[in-house]
Design an enzyme around this catalytic site. Structure first.
Site, PDB file in Angstrom:
ATOM      1  N   THR A  61       0.720   5.661   5.786  1.00 62.57           N
ATOM      2  CA  THR A  61      -0.910   5.579   5.625  1.00 62.57           C
ATOM      3  C   THR A  61      -1.563   4.849   6.747  1.00 62.57           C
ATOM      4  OG1 THR A  61      -0.761   3.375   4.603  1.00 62.57           O
ATOM      5  CG2 THR A  61      -0.533   5.269   2.975  1.00 62.57           C
ATOM      6  N   CYS A  65      -1.224  -4.373   4.690  1.00 68.56           N
ATOM      7  CA  CYS A  65      -1.689  -5.269   3.339  1.00 68.56           C
ATOM      8  C   CYS A  65      -1.136  -6.708   3.291  1.00 68.56           C
ATOM      9  CB  CYS A  65      -1.027  -4.252   2.211  1.00 68.56           C
ATOM     10  SG  CYS A  65      -1.724  -2.674   2.210  1.00 68.56           S
ATOM     11  N   CYS A  69      -0.772  -7.071  -2.226  1.00 70.94           N
ATOM     12  CA  CYS A  69      -1.443  -5.881  -2.451  1.00 70.94           C
ATOM     13  C   CYS A  69      -1.207  -5.169  -3.784  1.00 70.94           C
ATOM     14  CB  CYS A  69      -1.548  -4.914  -1.530  1.00 70.94           C
ATOM     15  SG  CYS A  69      -2.526  -3.396  -1.566  1.00 70.94           S
ATOM     16  N   ARG A  72       0.462   0.818  -5.130  1.00 75.31           N
ATOM     17  CA  ARG A  72       1.823   1.028  -5.107  1.00 75.31           C
ATOM     18  C   ARG A  72       2.742   0.629  -4.135  1.00 75.31           C
ATOM     19  NH1 ARG A  72       3.079   7.257  -6.805  1.00 75.31           N
ATOM     20  NH2 ARG A  72       2.130   7.322  -4.655  1.00 75.31           N
ATOM     21  N   ARG A  94      -4.615  -0.233  10.383  1.00 75.59           N
ATOM     22  CA  ARG A  94      -5.954  -0.939  10.294  1.00 75.59           C
ATOM     23  C   ARG A  94      -5.891  -1.593   8.597  1.00 75.59           C
ATOM     24  NH1 ARG A  94      -7.922   1.802   5.882  1.00 75.59           N
ATOM     25  NH2 ARG A  94      -7.326   3.931   5.764  1.00 75.59           N
ATOM     26  N   CYS A  96      -5.869  -2.960   4.771  1.00 76.57           N
ATOM     27  CA  CYS A  96      -6.501  -2.220   3.739  1.00 76.57           C
ATOM     28  C   CYS A  96      -7.623  -2.698   2.995  1.00 76.57           C
ATOM     29  CB  CYS A  96      -5.127  -2.811   2.561  1.00 76.57           C
ATOM     30  SG  CYS A  96      -5.477  -2.322   0.953  1.00 76.57           S
ATOM     31  N   CYS A  99      -7.034  -4.658  -0.711  1.00 73.84           N
ATOM     32  CA  CYS A  99      -6.529  -6.050  -0.774  1.00 73.84           C
ATOM     33  C   CYS A  99      -7.196  -6.890   0.480  1.00 73.84           C
ATOM     34  CB  CYS A  99      -4.981  -6.247  -0.598  1.00 73.84           C
ATOM     35  SG  CYS A  99      -4.325  -5.719   1.094  1.00 73.84           S
TER      36      CYS A  99
END
Length: 565
Positions: A61, A65, A69, A72, A94, A96, A99
């Protein structure tokens, strides 16, 4: 593009140990570094206690996080763990949007650890890189800029500039979602040199422009700041003993400098850009909030960092309480006061002088003397809602302290000499000091003994493992808990509490009869203090009169107990 997962040792170098199927990131005595499996279990359990202690980057992604977080849990092969968000930034990830890892409390490791990396992180949070650049940071730590950068890069995956940039992004996010300041004011308050630099950084870190990040804040925070004020929530790991914190602050508050109440504490302080006023209060929703007025907006990041140190907000209370409660003698005290904190210091020079003034006298007497000194030598400022007075500078105390201070002449001279050394730079104190070196430098001065040097180390550096065997109130508290109260027995028994002896000290203090008023509401504290002292037992009298710190230059017998400041 984000990098692929690297080995556990190379991407996360904090010392940890596995305790009861959990990773204890506060344990500094473990010889082995953590494995990938332990940290992966942490993110599977979404354990909030580890927020701020490391971040989880996901290559599929491109985001990172906090451990808790709610998204999933990513597949193991897509995960890389980083010690800091700055390292994740440098690797191309970058934050999240769900969260917001930048909103987590800071890592407790920088107080637990005393190595150069931890010292550097404390100074970066205090804004040293923004004010003095990397050369200034390196000089304070006694390294070259190049070598310091190599150390931080190897340990944390990011150099000092990247770490300072991440800290600015953290401050900017808090301002965007917590205030109505304009983008320009947010930029300069967070320490950015231009609005463009601020906009670019927010876009890179959070994947959205500042206006979109602000639009994601709650529609109603229920807080309206007055004109010229900043009002922010302070992230905290729970539980937190706010009763003890505010009680301590109230008991030690210097008239005209500080104002303490049951659920708030306010004071004025000198910052690099000028005087500032702040108030920390317990809000109706149970959160701690910071209200501040500053002479220079660029000092906000420094103020937030120092307030967090003053209230020990980056501690890991669950790890500390668990360790202390393993000992049956302390378990009831821990159960009665979960989340105990050790108050820090807002200004290192001030802390030393206040500690020296408080030697061998009661807290109330120390407040009286500090108030008299402030009234005579302090500077009145109007930065806050009402005029208050700054604690005198070391230069002012060095010049006129003997005219104002009262007590044994040798002790007063020692205080003035220390102030003079702080003023001319021959003695320096700071949040990035090496603990051993600081202690040695303080002990080399006349009028400073082990109690003062160690108390300053506890308060200024946030050292979690300081024991004060010369502290009468702490030993009286130990006696009340059924523990040995003679200096040797007190020291020997407390060794089993390492590396959390500073927090044990807080429990000892709160158990002492003389400090019971610190945990009482303001309206009853005065009554408690005013009650006649009960006749002491022979054992208590022996505790109060033995092993009190007496610098070699002081020959007069002590007339009071050596309680903190």
């Amino acid at each position: 593009m984000p990098v692929s997962r690297v080995t556990a040792v190379s991407d996360f170098r904090q010392r940890m140990s596995e305790v009861d199927d959990r990773v204890d990131a506060m344990t500094t005595t473990a010889a082995a570094l953590p494995g990938f499996t332990e940290r992966y279990r942490v993110i599977q359990s979404r354990d909030r206690r580890f927020d701020g202690q490391f971040v989880t980057a996901v290559s599929s992604t491109g985001i990172y996080c906090r451990p808790s977080c709610p998204a999933r849990t990513p597949k193991e092969q897509n995960v890389t763990f980083y010690a800091t968000s700055a390292a994740a930034h440098e690797a191309g990830y970058r934050a999240c949007k769900r969260c917001l890892p930048e909103a987590a409390p800071g890592s407790p490791l920088w107080d637990v650890r005393g190595d150069v990396v931890a010292r550097a992180m404390r100074l970066i949070a205090d804004g040293v890189v923004d004010r003095e650049g990397v050369p200034g940071l390196a000089q304070r730590l006694g390294y070259s800029s190049r070598h310091l950068t190599r150390l931080l890069q190897a340990e944390l995956g990011a150099g000092p500039l990247a770490l300072a940039r991440a800290h600015r992004a953290h401050t900017a996010r808090a301002l965007l979602v917590g205030t109505d300041l304009s983008s320009a004011d947010v930029a300069f308050s967070a320490g950015f040199s231009s609005v463009r630099q601020f906009t670019d950084t927010i876009g890179e870190v959070f994947g959205m422009p500042p206006r979109e990040l602000r639009a994601r804040r709650p529609h109603s925070s229920g807080v309206e700041a007055a004109a010229g004020e900043i009002d922010l929530a302070l992230p905290v790991r729970g539980p937190i003993d706010t009763v003890g914190l505010f009680g301590w602050m109230r008991a030690h508050a210097i008239p005209e400098v500080e104002v303490g109440a049951d659920a708030s504490f306010a004071r004025v302080v000198r910052l690099p850009g000028g005087p500032a006023w702040f108030e920390v209060r317990l809000a109706d929703d149970g959160r701690l909030r910071l209200r501040a007025r500053l002479s220079a907006l660029a000092d906000l990041g420094t103020l937030i960092s120092r307030v967090r140190r003053l209230f020990d907000l980056d501690a890991d209370p669950l790890a500390i309480d668990e360790a202390l409660a393993r000992h049956p003698q302390l378990a009831p005290a821990v159960a009665a006061i979960p989340g105990v904190r050790v108050p820090g210091a807002i200004d290192a020079d001030e802390m030393l002088l206040r500690a020296m003034i408080g030697q061998q006298i009661s807290v109330a007497s120390a407040r009286t003397m500090q108030g008299r000194l402030t009234a005579a030598l302090g500077e009145q400022v109007g930065v806050g809602p009402e005029p208050m007075t700054l604690f005198p500078t070391p230069a002012a105390i060095a010049e006129r302290g003997l005219e104002v201070l009262r007590g044994p002449a040798a002790r007063m001279r020692a205080i003035v000499e220390a102030a003079d050394a702080l003023a001319d730079g021959s003695l320096t104190l700071g949040f990035g000091d090496d603990g051993v070196d600081q202690r040695q430098r303080l002990l080399a001065r006349r009028g400073i003994g082990p109690w003062t040097a160690d108390y300053v180390r506890m308060r200024v550096l946030g050292d979690p493992d300081v024991l004060l065997p010369g502290d009468v109130a702490a030993r009286a508290g130990a006696a009340a808990l059924g523990l040995p109260s003679d200096p040797a027995g007190f020291t020997e028994w407390s060794e089993r509490l390492s590396p959390w002896r500073s927090y044990a000290m807080a429990h000892y203090w709160y158990a002492a009869p003389v400090t019971q008023a610190w945990r009482s509401p303001a309206e009853t504290a005065a009554v408690v203090v005013a009650r006649p002292r009960r006749a002491r037992t022979r054992r208590a009298a022996d505790v109060a009169e033995s092993d009190v710190e007496r610098p070699s230059s002081l020959t007069r017998p002590s007339t009071g107990s050596e309680t903190p400041e």
